[in-house]
Scaffold this active site. Structure first.
Site, PDB file in Angstrom:
ATOM      1  N   TYR A  32       0.823  -1.181  -0.176  1.00  0.00           N
ATOM      2  CA  TYR A  32      -0.090   0.200  -0.182  1.00  0.00           C
ATOM      3  C   TYR A  32       0.772   1.521   0.130  1.00  0.00           C
ATOM      4  O   TYR A  32       0.920   2.184  -1.191  1.00  0.00           O
ATOM      5  CB  TYR A  32      -0.670  -0.391   0.968  1.00  0.00           C
ATOM      6  CG  TYR A  32      -1.966  -0.761   1.144  1.00  0.00           C
ATOM      7  CD1 TYR A  32      -2.842  -1.266   0.771  1.00  0.00           C
ATOM      8  CD2 TYR A  32      -1.569  -2.249   2.064  1.00  0.00           C
ATOM      9  CE1 TYR A  32      -3.421  -2.090   0.575  1.00  0.00           C
ATOM     10  CE2 TYR A  32      -2.312  -3.179   2.431  1.00  0.00           C
ATOM     11  CZ  TYR A  32      -3.795  -3.674   1.285  1.00  0.00           C
ATOM     12  OH  TYR A  32      -4.743  -4.501   1.724  1.00  0.00           O
ATOM     13  N   ASN A  55     -12.959  -0.961  -3.865  1.00  0.00           N
ATOM     14  CA  ASN A  55     -13.038  -1.338  -5.453  1.00  0.00           C
ATOM     15  C   ASN A  55     -14.033  -1.475  -6.451  1.00  0.00           C
ATOM     16  O   ASN A  55     -14.529  -3.146  -5.334  1.00  0.00           O
ATOM     17  CB  ASN A  55     -11.597  -1.713  -5.716  1.00  0.00           C
ATOM     18  CG  ASN A  55     -12.077  -2.981  -5.879  1.00  0.00           C
ATOM     19  OD1 ASN A  55     -12.809  -3.388  -5.649  1.00  0.00           O
ATOM     20  ND2 ASN A  55     -11.107  -3.761  -6.191  1.00  0.00           N
TER      21      ASN A  55
END
Length: 108
Positions: A32, A55
């Site tokens: 990340y 997402n």
DNA sequence: GTGTTGACCACAG
DNA sequence: GCTGTGGCCAACA
């Protein structure tokens, strides 16, 4: 059956995250923090995680190839178990719920 | 516009 | 090696 149209609702930042995530080749993983850095926001690691969590292209984006900086699985919208399984399928060996970044980290 | 939340990261003990 | 704390960023109510 319309294809995913949520794209229009996605924020620019989220889209950038998906774009980079989609570039991760099979058998490799990224973190990340690294993605956030690529976006020019070294501190947006959290936002990146959130983007992946929400997402809209769940199966389409290899979100399972994104892990924590320390090699931990991080999280997954369906269970870390699933994530580990998917990674194993791609040839990534997991040791003790940890991934060997030295081996699988994808440098963009 | 403010406050809360979150799939994080780095550092200190 | 694990836990606790502070910090950063974006989305959402």
């Amino acid at each position: 059956m319309a294809k995913i149209k949520r794209e229009a609702k996605i924020s620019p930042f989220d889209r950038s995250v998906y774009a980079l995530t989609a570039r991760i080749p099979k058998g490799k993983v990224s973190t990340y923090g690294k993605i956030a850095r690529k976006l020019g926001k070294p501190g947006a690691s959290r936002a990146v995680g959130q983007a992946l969590n929400r997402n809209p292209w769940a199966p389409q984006i290899p979100c399972h190839r994104v892990i924590s900086s320390n090699g931990d699985i991080g999280g997954f919208a369906g269970g870390k178990k699933q994530k580990i399984k998917l990674l194993k399928q791609e040839g990534v060996k997991i040791g003790k719920g940890r991934i060997n970044l030295d081996r699988y980290e994808f440098l963009m």
